[in-house]
Design a protein around this motif. Structure first.
Motif, PDB file in Angstrom:
ATOM      1  N   ARG A  28      15.493  10.415  -4.068  1.00 16.00           N
ATOM      2  CA  ARG A  28      16.603   9.765  -4.759  1.00 16.00           C
ATOM      3  C   ARG A  28      16.293   8.297  -5.055  1.00 16.00           C
ATOM      4  N   GLU A  29      15.625   7.633  -4.104  1.00 14.95           N
ATOM      5  CA  GLU A  29      15.248   6.247  -4.358  1.00 14.95           C
ATOM      6  C   GLU A  29      13.733   6.126  -4.316  1.00 14.95           C
ATOM      7  N   ASN A  30      13.070   7.063  -4.965  1.00 11.65           N
ATOM      8  CA  ASN A  30      11.602   7.030  -4.958  1.00 11.65           C
ATOM      9  C   ASN A  30      11.112   5.686  -5.464  1.00 11.65           C
ATOM     10  N   SER A  31      10.247   5.066  -4.669  1.00 11.10           N
ATOM     11  CA  SER A  31       9.893   3.682  -4.965  1.00 11.10           C
ATOM     12  C   SER A  31       9.212   3.546  -6.307  1.00 11.10           C
ATOM     13  N   LEU A  32       8.398   4.514  -6.675  1.00  5.33           N
ATOM     14  CA  LEU A  32       7.656   4.350  -7.918  1.00  5.33           C
ATOM     15  C   LEU A  32       8.467   4.820  -9.125  1.00  5.33           C
ATOM     16  N   PHE A  33       8.988   6.047  -9.072  1.00  8.49           N
ATOM     17  CA  PHE A  33       9.594   6.615 -10.269  1.00  8.49           C
ATOM     18  C   PHE A  33      11.007   6.107 -10.514  1.00  8.49           C
ATOM     19  N   VAL A  34      11.716   5.750  -9.443  1.00  9.57           N
ATOM     20  CA  VAL A  34      13.100   5.312  -9.649  1.00  9.57           C
ATOM     21  C   VAL A  34      13.211   3.785  -9.599  1.00  9.57           C
ATOM     22  N   LEU A  35      12.555   3.171  -8.608  1.00  8.34           N
ATOM     23  CA  LEU A  35      12.674   1.716  -8.479  1.00  8.34           C
ATOM     24  C   LEU A  35      11.552   0.964  -9.181  1.00  8.34           C
ATOM     25  N   LEU A  36      10.533   1.680  -9.640  1.00  6.24           N
ATOM     26  CA  LEU A  36       9.408   1.078 -10.359  1.00  6.24           C
ATOM     27  C   LEU A  36       8.700  -0.008  -9.550  1.00  6.24           C
ATOM     28  N   LEU A  37       8.522   0.255  -8.267  1.00  7.68           N
ATOM     29  CA  LEU A  37       7.802  -0.689  -7.425  1.00  7.68           C
ATOM     30  C   LEU A  37       6.369  -0.225  -7.254  1.00  7.68           C
ATOM     31  N   GLY A  38       5.445  -1.175  -7.232  1.00  8.98           N
ATOM     32  CA  GLY A  38       4.056  -0.828  -6.941  1.00  8.98           C
ATOM     33  C   GLY A  38       3.336  -0.168  -8.095  1.00  8.98           C
ATOM     34  N   MET A  39       3.552  -0.703  -9.300  1.00 11.03           N
ATOM     35  CA  MET A  39       2.916  -0.149 -10.489  1.00 11.03           C
ATOM     36  C   MET A  39       1.392  -0.296 -10.489  1.00 11.03           C
ATOM     37  N   CYS A  40       0.916  -1.480 -10.032  1.00  5.90           N
ATOM     38  CA  CYS A  40      -0.524  -1.747 -10.150  1.00  5.90           C
ATOM     39  C   CYS A  40      -1.362  -0.682  -9.434  1.00  5.90           C
ATOM     40  N   PRO A  41      -1.134  -0.442  -8.119  1.00  8.33           N
ATOM     41  CA  PRO A  41      -1.939   0.581  -7.475  1.00  8.33           C
ATOM     42  C   PRO A  41      -1.689   1.962  -8.063  1.00  8.33           C
ATOM     43  N   ALA A  42      -0.449   2.206  -8.517  1.00 11.57           N
ATOM     44  CA  ALA A  42      -0.157   3.528  -9.061  1.00 11.57           C
ATOM     45  C   ALA A  42      -0.995   3.820 -10.290  1.00 11.57           C
ATOM     46  N   ILE A 116      -7.437  -2.208  -1.942  1.00 12.90           N
ATOM     47  CA  ILE A 116      -7.043  -2.262  -0.519  1.00 12.90           C
ATOM     48  C   ILE A 116      -6.501  -3.654  -0.168  1.00 12.90           C
ATOM     49  N   PRO A 117      -7.256  -4.753  -0.405  1.00  9.57           N
ATOM     50  CA  PRO A 117      -6.637  -6.060  -0.143  1.00  9.57           C
ATOM     51  C   PRO A 117      -5.379  -6.307  -0.969  1.00  9.57           C
ATOM     52  N   LEU A 118      -5.301  -5.671  -2.142  1.00 13.95           N
ATOM     53  CA  LEU A 118      -4.134  -5.922  -2.998  1.00 13.95           C
ATOM     54  C   LEU A 118      -2.860  -5.249  -2.489  1.00 13.95           C
ATOM     55  N   ILE A 119      -2.969  -4.434  -1.437  1.00 14.88           N
ATOM     56  CA  ILE A 119      -1.737  -3.891  -0.843  1.00 14.88           C
ATOM     57  C   ILE A 119      -0.836  -5.052  -0.403  1.00 14.88           C
ATOM     58  N   VAL A 120      -1.447  -6.200  -0.084  1.00 11.87           N
ATOM     59  CA  VAL A 120      -0.667  -7.376   0.334  1.00 11.87           C
ATOM     60  C   VAL A 120       0.396  -7.724  -0.691  1.00 11.87           C
ATOM     61  N   VAL A 121       0.027  -7.684  -1.971  1.00 10.77           N
ATOM     62  CA  VAL A 121       0.968  -8.124  -2.993  1.00 10.77           C
ATOM     63  C   VAL A 121       1.741  -6.959  -3.597  1.00 10.77           C
ATOM     64  N   ASN A 122       1.656  -5.779  -2.966  1.00 10.22           N
ATOM     65  CA  ASN A 122       2.451  -4.655  -3.438  1.00 10.22           C
ATOM     66  C   ASN A 122       3.931  -4.971  -3.202  1.00 10.22           C
ATOM     67  N   CYS A 123       4.690  -5.025  -4.305  1.00 11.51           N
ATOM     68  CA  CYS A 123       6.100  -5.416  -4.202  1.00 11.51           C
ATOM     69  C   CYS A 123       6.859  -4.527  -3.228  1.00 11.51           C
ATOM     70  N   LEU A 124       6.472  -3.264  -3.167  1.00  7.38           N
ATOM     71  CA  LEU A 124       7.176  -2.284  -2.330  1.00  7.38           C
ATOM     72  C   LEU A 124       7.293  -2.745  -0.885  1.00  7.38           C
ATOM     73  N   ILE A 125       6.181  -3.220  -0.314  1.00  6.34           N
ATOM     74  CA  ILE A 125       6.165  -3.562   1.108  1.00  6.34           C
ATOM     75  C   ILE A 125       7.024  -4.784   1.386  1.00  6.34           C
ATOM     76  N   MET A 126       6.881  -5.784   0.518  1.00  5.67           N
ATOM     77  CA  MET A 126       7.685  -6.993   0.663  1.00  5.67           C
ATOM     78  C   MET A 126       9.174  -6.669   0.520  1.00  5.67           C
ATOM     79  N   GLU A 127       9.467  -5.796  -0.428  1.00  2.07           N
ATOM     80  CA  GLU A 127      10.871  -5.459  -0.691  1.00  2.07           C
ATOM     81  C   GLU A 127      11.498  -4.796   0.532  1.00  2.07           C
ATOM     82  N   ARG A 128      10.772  -3.863   1.142  1.00  9.73           N
ATOM     83  CA  ARG A 128      11.317  -3.177   2.324  1.00  9.73           C
ATOM     84  C   ARG A 128      11.485  -4.154   3.475  1.00  9.73           C
ATOM     85  N   ALA A 129      10.491  -5.052   3.653  1.00  9.11           N
ATOM     86  CA  ALA A 129      10.583  -6.026   4.740  1.00  9.11           C
ATOM     87  C   ALA A 129      11.810  -6.901   4.543  1.00  9.11           C
ATOM     88  N   ASN A 130      11.986  -7.356   3.319  1.00  6.77           N
ATOM     89  CA  ASN A 130      13.040  -8.315   3.036  1.00  6.77           C
ATOM     90  C   ASN A 130      14.426  -7.671   3.045  1.00  6.77           C
TER      91      ASN A 130
END
Lengths: 257, 201, 58
Positions: A28-42, A116-130
């Motif tokens: 329902r809140e799929n991070s990629l398809f619904v919230l469009l988070l983490g496009m670069c690695p996808a 792999i290092p770019l996981i740091v700037v994946n919006c998804l992780i920051m968003e969940r933390a915040n």
């Protein structure tokens, strides 16, 4: 006795909540398809089913651990330095994950490369933390991390599988991950119809665009269905009210007569 | 070392290995910010500055601090924090110095911290091994040139895309494809076009 | 190991310091809608979101 019962009830309610937190992130809140988070690695790591799966595993690892730590320290860090502290926590886990991958799955490490290092700037992780881990307890945060990252992994696998199948006519396993054997799950043998453009960058954009549109279409369909059902319900209620009114009027008319 | 090396580095980072379309870095601002042409140019300017300075800084840190101490494994954490600090410093400087400049560029700076293009280009510069190929000092020049080229490529694509987006607004697109999905298809077609430039250098 | 810890501490404190300094510098502009709304929905960029929340606050 009554107290015990309410305690039990409370616990059950909490469990239900945890389950909702877990499943919410998957579809329902799929991070990629619904919230469009983490496009670069996808786009970048989904040239095959297996690389998508591998990246998903790394994200599950990082997101769960970072959620746990952020939730643990949420009361200790002052508001002013919240975001920098999260960045430091996430960067630490990404470094750990990168080193582990290099040691245990060198082929995957090679194929994911700078992502792999770019996981740091994946919006998804920051968003969940915040937005989640900083407000909830450790257990819930861990469950949320696993659920959301699992949803992300499934999305990556869907994209990777589509691209690999269109490009090679097969879905291989054991190429990048250290599995005991190599082979393919599906092999349609469509060597004549291989479309190599789909492993390339252009194919990535087009496949993601396609799946996003499919998800959007489902969403629109559901919305329309819901609206229709609601309209029907309103119509019914209106009819009932009119009926009641008429009956009342008739009754009063009968009474007066 | 001839100046053609720099020229080749710029062209190849800008067109042949375009950051957005062929290396998938900075897709978020590409899809999000680029709706008006001026926005696209402002973003491009801010990214160019941070990307070049950030690449130079991370390169220096890698070869003069991390490698001598044999602690290259902390490069990820060092790079992201240095780039983030750089962005903070630049933003603060602009805030203090000029209202006009802040209005033109400052508003895009916070967006840049999480822009994977900056960190991605910094990492790529190390992985390409310019230092081994040209020596540490000249390698720095090549790294800066390729960062500049990458930023130019980012600006070019984001600007071109903003113009296409303006036309897309008026187009009759099916409801499910409106917005991001159709933008991704357009980006895919642009990527196909950029594939055609592969042979120039 | 020791240099790794020292360097990490250095960059971490550099980032925290610059972040706090920047946050304490007042913005010269009046609050204005800073970024397209769409950029936030496109990647939920945390910095872009907190920027908008800040501007929305006043």
């Amino acid at each position: 006795m009554a107290q015990k019962q309410t305690a039990k009830k409370g616990k059950r309610k909490k469990d239900l909540h945890a389950l909702a937190v877990f499943t919410r992130g998957i579809i329902r809140e799929n991070s990629l398809f619904v919230l469009l988070l983490g496009m670069c690695p996808a786009l970048a790591v989904t040239s095959s089913l297996e690389t998508g799966f591998g990246m998903g595993l790394l994200v599950i690892f990082v997101l769960t651990l970072s959620n746990i730590v952020v939730s643990l320290i949420r009361k200790a860090i002052p508001e002013e330095i919240r975001i920098p502290a999260y960045i430091v926590v996430i960067a630490t886990f990404v470094t750990i994950v990168g080193l582990l991958t290099e040691a245990f799955a060198p082929a995957l490490h090679e194929s994911l490369g700078i992502f792999i290092p770019l996981i740091v700037v994946n919006c998804l992780i920051m968003e969940r933390a915040n937005n989640f881990a900083s407000k909830n307890n450790v257990v819930l945060s861990a469950i949320d991390g696993i659920g959301v990252a699992l949803g992300f992994m499934l999305a990556l696998m869907l994209i990777g599988g589509t691209r690999e199948f269109l490009a090679t006519g097969a879905l291989a396993y054991g190429v990048y991950l250290p599995l005991p054997l190599e082979g393919s799950i599906i092999n349609a043998g469509l060597t004549l119809f291989q479309m190599e453009v789909f492993v390339g960058p252009a194919g990535g954009f087009i496949v993601i665009g396609f799946w996003l549109a499919v998800f959007k279409a489902f969403e629109l369909y559901n919305k329309r269905k819901k609206k229709e059902a609601r309209d029907r319900w309103i119509e019914k209620k209106k009819k009932e009210a009119a009926e009641r009114k008429r009956r009342k009027a008739m009754e009063s008319a009968g009474g007066s007569a | 070392m001839s100046p053609t090396v720099f020229f080749v580095a710029i062209i190849s980072a800008m067109l042949i290995n375009n950051v957005v379309l062929l290396r998938f870095l900075g897709v978020c601002p590409f899809l999000g910010v680029s709706k008006r042409s001026e926005t696209a140019l402002g973003m491009g300017g801010a990214v160019t500055f941070v990307m070049v300075v950030g690449s130079v800084l991370t390169y220096l840190i890698y070869y003069y601090v991390l490698e001598p101490f044999e602690i290259t494994y902390i490069s990820t954490i060092a790079f992201i924090l240095v780039i983030a600090s750089l962005v903070q410093l630049v933003e603060m400087f602009i805030k203090k110095v000029s209202k006009k400049l802040y209005k033109a560029l400052g508003i895009y700076l916070p967006l840049i911290v999480t822009n994977c293009a900056i960190l991605g280009v910094a990492e790529t510069n190390i992985r390409e091994g310019y230092a081994e190929e040209f020596g540490v000092m000249s390698g720095l020049g090549v790294a800066a040139a390729s960062a500049f080229g990458a930023a130019l490529g980012f600006t070019l694509v984001i600007f071109a895309f903003s113009s296409i987006r303006e036309r897309l607004e008026a187009a009759n697109v099916p409801a499910a494809w409106k917005g991001i999905p159709i933008s991704l298809i357009v980006a895919g077609i642009m990527a196909l076009a950029f594939l055609g430039l592969e042979g120039i250098v | 190991m020791v240099p790794a810890i020292v360097v990490t501490m250095l960059v971490v404190s550099l980032f925290f310091g610059t972040y706090i300094m920047n946050k304490r510098t007042p913005e010269p502009l009046e609050a204005e809608e800073v970024v397209d709304k769409e950029s936030c929905t496109a990647c939920m960029n945390y910095s872009c979101r907190y920027k908008i929340e800040e501007t929305r606050g006043d």
